[in-house]
Design a protein around this motif. Structure first.
Motif, PDB file in Angstrom:
ATOM      1  N   LYS A  59       0.823  -1.215   0.000  1.00 46.58           N
ATOM      2  CA  LYS A  59       0.000   0.000   0.000  1.00 46.58           C
ATOM      3  C   LYS A  59       0.857   1.265   0.000  1.00 46.58           C
ATOM      4  CE  LYS A  59      -3.530   0.599   2.573  1.00 46.58           C
ATOM      5  NZ  LYS A  59      -4.463   1.054   1.511  1.00 46.58           N
ATOM      6  N   THR A  60       2.108   1.155   0.415  1.00 46.70           N
ATOM      7  CA  THR A  60       2.940   2.346   0.557  1.00 46.70           C
ATOM      8  C   THR A  60       4.224   2.312  -0.279  1.00 46.70           C
ATOM      9  OG1 THR A  60       3.987   1.360   2.518  1.00 46.70           O
ATOM     10  CG2 THR A  60       2.093   2.809   2.888  1.00 46.70           C
ATOM     11  N   MET A  61       4.780   1.107  -0.523  1.00 46.13           N
ATOM     12  CA  MET A  61       6.012   1.010  -1.305  1.00 46.13           C
ATOM     13  C   MET A  61       5.723   1.191  -2.791  1.00 46.13           C
ATOM     14  SD  MET A  61       8.301  -2.051   0.330  1.00 46.13           S
ATOM     15  CE  MET A  61       9.115  -1.849   1.924  1.00 46.13           C
ATOM     16  N   SER A  62       6.707   1.714  -3.506  1.00 45.72           N
ATOM     17  CA  SER A  62       6.539   1.895  -4.946  1.00 45.72           C
ATOM     18  C   SER A  62       6.388   0.546  -5.631  1.00 45.72           C
ATOM     19  CB  SER A  62       7.742   2.636  -5.530  1.00 45.72           C
ATOM     20  OG  SER A  62       8.899   1.820  -5.498  1.00 45.72           O
ATOM     21  N   ALA A  63       5.672   0.535  -6.742  1.00 43.38           N
ATOM     22  CA  ALA A  63       5.477  -0.702  -7.498  1.00 43.38           C
ATOM     23  C   ALA A  63       6.814  -1.234  -8.009  1.00 43.38           C
ATOM     24  CB  ALA A  63       4.523  -0.454  -8.665  1.00 43.38           C
ATOM     25  N   GLY A  64       7.762  -0.333  -8.284  1.00 43.19           N
ATOM     26  CA  GLY A  64       9.081  -0.752  -8.739  1.00 43.19           C
ATOM     27  C   GLY A  64       9.801  -1.579  -7.693  1.00 43.19           C
ATOM     28  N   LEU A  65       9.687  -1.171  -6.433  1.00 44.82           N
ATOM     29  CA  LEU A  65      10.325  -1.906  -5.348  1.00 44.82           C
ATOM     30  C   LEU A  65       9.650  -3.261  -5.138  1.00 44.82           C
ATOM     31  CD1 LEU A  65      12.516  -1.865  -3.246  1.00 44.82           C
ATOM     32  CD2 LEU A  65      11.004  -0.615  -1.709  1.00 44.82           C
ATOM     33  N   ILE A  66       8.325  -3.304  -5.245  1.00 41.19           N
ATOM     34  CA  ILE A  66       7.605  -4.569  -5.115  1.00 41.19           C
ATOM     35  C   ILE A  66       7.947  -5.497  -6.281  1.00 41.19           C
ATOM     36  CG2 ILE A  66       5.328  -5.646  -5.030  1.00 41.19           C
ATOM     37  CD1 ILE A  66       6.056  -4.196  -2.488  1.00 41.19           C
ATOM     38  N   LEU A  67       8.151  -4.921  -7.474  1.00 41.63           N
ATOM     39  CA  LEU A  67       8.559  -5.721  -8.638  1.00 41.63           C
ATOM     40  C   LEU A  67       9.919  -6.355  -8.366  1.00 41.63           C
ATOM     41  CD1 LEU A  67       8.289  -6.695 -11.570  1.00 41.63           C
ATOM     42  CD2 LEU A  67       9.253  -4.486 -12.299  1.00 41.63           C
ATOM     43  N   TYR A  68      10.832  -5.578  -7.795  1.00 43.50           N
ATOM     44  CA  TYR A  68      12.153  -6.105  -7.436  1.00 43.50           C
ATOM     45  C   TYR A  68      12.014  -7.279  -6.471  1.00 43.50           C
ATOM     46  CZ  TYR A  68      16.483  -6.459  -4.764  1.00 43.50           C
ATOM     47  OH  TYR A  68      17.588  -6.947  -4.114  1.00 43.50           O
ATOM     48  N   TRP A  69      11.175  -7.131  -5.452  1.00 51.52           N
ATOM     49  CA  TRP A  69      10.990  -8.189  -4.459  1.00 51.52           C
ATOM     50  C   TRP A  69      10.356  -9.433  -5.090  1.00 51.52           C
ATOM     51  CZ3 TRP A  69      12.664  -8.258   0.531  1.00 51.52           C
ATOM     52  CH2 TRP A  69      12.214  -9.326   1.327  1.00 51.52           C
ATOM     53  N   THR A  70       9.416  -9.218  -6.006  1.00 53.51           N
ATOM     54  CA  THR A  70       8.721 -10.331  -6.662  1.00 53.51           C
ATOM     55  C   THR A  70       9.682 -11.161  -7.504  1.00 53.51           C
ATOM     56  OG1 THR A  70       6.672  -9.032  -6.755  1.00 53.51           O
ATOM     57  CG2 THR A  70       6.827 -10.939  -8.221  1.00 53.51           C
ATOM     58  N   VAL A  71      10.457 -10.486  -8.340  1.00 56.83           N
ATOM     59  CA  VAL A  71      11.419 -11.187  -9.188  1.00 56.83           C
ATOM     60  C   VAL A  71      12.476 -11.880  -8.329  1.00 56.83           C
ATOM     61  CG1 VAL A  71      13.149 -10.931 -11.012  1.00 56.83           C
ATOM     62  CG2 VAL A  71      11.047  -9.594 -11.097  1.00 56.83           C
ATOM     63  N   GLY A  72      12.900 -11.207  -7.256  1.00 60.97           N
ATOM     64  CA  GLY A  72      13.875 -11.806  -6.350  1.00 60.97           C
ATOM     65  C   GLY A  72      13.335 -13.063  -5.690  1.00 60.97           C
ATOM     66  N   SER A  73      12.055 -13.067  -5.340  1.00 56.93           N
ATOM     67  CA  SER A  73      11.437 -14.246  -4.725  1.00 56.93           C
ATOM     68  C   SER A  73      11.404 -15.418  -5.701  1.00 56.93           C
ATOM     69  CB  SER A  73      10.012 -13.916  -4.258  1.00 56.93           C
ATOM     70  OG  SER A  73      10.032 -12.957  -3.217  1.00 56.93           O
ATOM     71  N   ILE A  74      11.069 -15.137  -6.961  1.00 56.27           N
ATOM     72  CA  ILE A  74      11.066 -16.188  -7.980  1.00 56.27           C
ATOM     73  C   ILE A  74      12.468 -16.777  -8.130  1.00 56.27           C
ATOM     74  CG2 ILE A  74      10.729 -16.684 -10.436  1.00 56.27           C
ATOM     75  CD1 ILE A  74       8.580 -14.488 -10.456  1.00 56.27           C
ATOM     76  N   PHE A  75      13.465 -15.900  -8.163  1.00 54.35           N
ATOM     77  CA  PHE A  75      14.860 -16.334  -8.292  1.00 54.35           C
ATOM     78  C   PHE A  75      15.245 -17.258  -7.142  1.00 54.35           C
ATOM     79  CE2 PHE A  75      19.407 -16.055  -7.776  1.00 54.35           C
ATOM     80  CZ  PHE A  75      19.913 -15.959  -9.063  1.00 54.35           C
TER      81      PHE A  75
END
Length: 239
Positions: free
Chosen positions: A206-222
């Motif tokens: 709700k507060t973090m930028s979508a770019g940062l969440i995208l980074y976390w998402t791709v990192g989780s997949i990795f």
């Protein structure tokens, strides 16, 4: 932490200069940084698997010498030596990664200061590019990115990217827990964190930028893929 933010911010800026797409740049940036951290992560996972392998013997020693702590510690040290296991080996990779991870998050959270330094036009162009269903990677991904109308409270909920990231974090932690084993107390704590942490990721959406969440998402997949590979039986895991 500032030096790490400058280094990784510069790297992200270089990648963007090549691909000219902020979303793709973040994905490539994530893969590169995760690859750089891979040796530390592998060492940590191996240490956790080694701990799980000797856990039954540790329990036997702790139970047998529960009234003699000095003897208990002595036998545990001998057990560690026998299996060439260092109890601190699982902590050191975390300590090394911590300032790097903080630097990464700082650069991602403040792209105007670390990625597109003194270039507000390029910052606006990059962060306002549409990526998949997200219209602006510099602001949180909310349900309003998917639904054009609806109750205000619903449109303000975390969007699809935070939901995906939260689910991936849950499966990542579940995979890690099943691979490492541990005492009942440790397992219970990990199960609690397995629930709490994904909820926190969803809340941060709700507060973090979508770019940062995208980074976390791709990192989780990795990391899920990395853990899957590490789970496969291999000789010398304990050693």
């Amino acid at each position: 932490m500032n030096i790490f933010a400058q280094i990784f911010g510069y790297l992200l800026g270089l990648i963007y200069g090549v691909v000219n797409d902020y979303g793709i740049a973040i994905i490539l940036f994530t893969l590169i940084t995760k690859s750089l951290l891979m040796p530390f992560t592998i060492k940590q996972l191996r240490s956790q698997k080694a701990m799980a392998a000797i856990q039954p013997k540790m329990k036997e020693i702790q139970e047998k010498y529960k009234d003699n702590k000095e003897k208990q510690n002595q036998m545990l040290v001998e057990l560690y030596k026998e299996h060439k296991y260092n109890p601190l080996s699982g902590c050191l990779p975390l300590l090394i990664q911590f300032p790097i991870i903080i630097g990464l998050f700082t650069a991602m959270r403040q792209p105007g200061e670390y990625v597109f330094v003194n270039n507000p036009e390029l910052l606006a162009k990059a962060t306002e590019q549409t990526f998949l269903w997200i219209g602006n990677l510099s602001v949180p991904d909310l349900m309003s990115n998917i639904f054009s109308s609806g109750p205000v409270w619903f449109l303000a909920l975390p969007g699809l990217m935070p939901i995906i990231s939260s689910a991936l974090t849950y499966f990542q932690m579940s995979s890690m827990n099943s691979a490492t084993g541990g005492t009942d107390a440790v397992n219970n704590q990990m199960k609690i964190m397995q629930i709490i942490f994904p909820v926190m990721i969803l809340f941060w959406g709700k507060t973090m930028s979508a770019g940062l969440i995208l980074y976390w998402t791709v990192g989780s997949i990795f990391q899920i893929v990395q853990q899957y590979i590490m789970k496969r039986p291999a000789k010398g895991d304990v050693n």
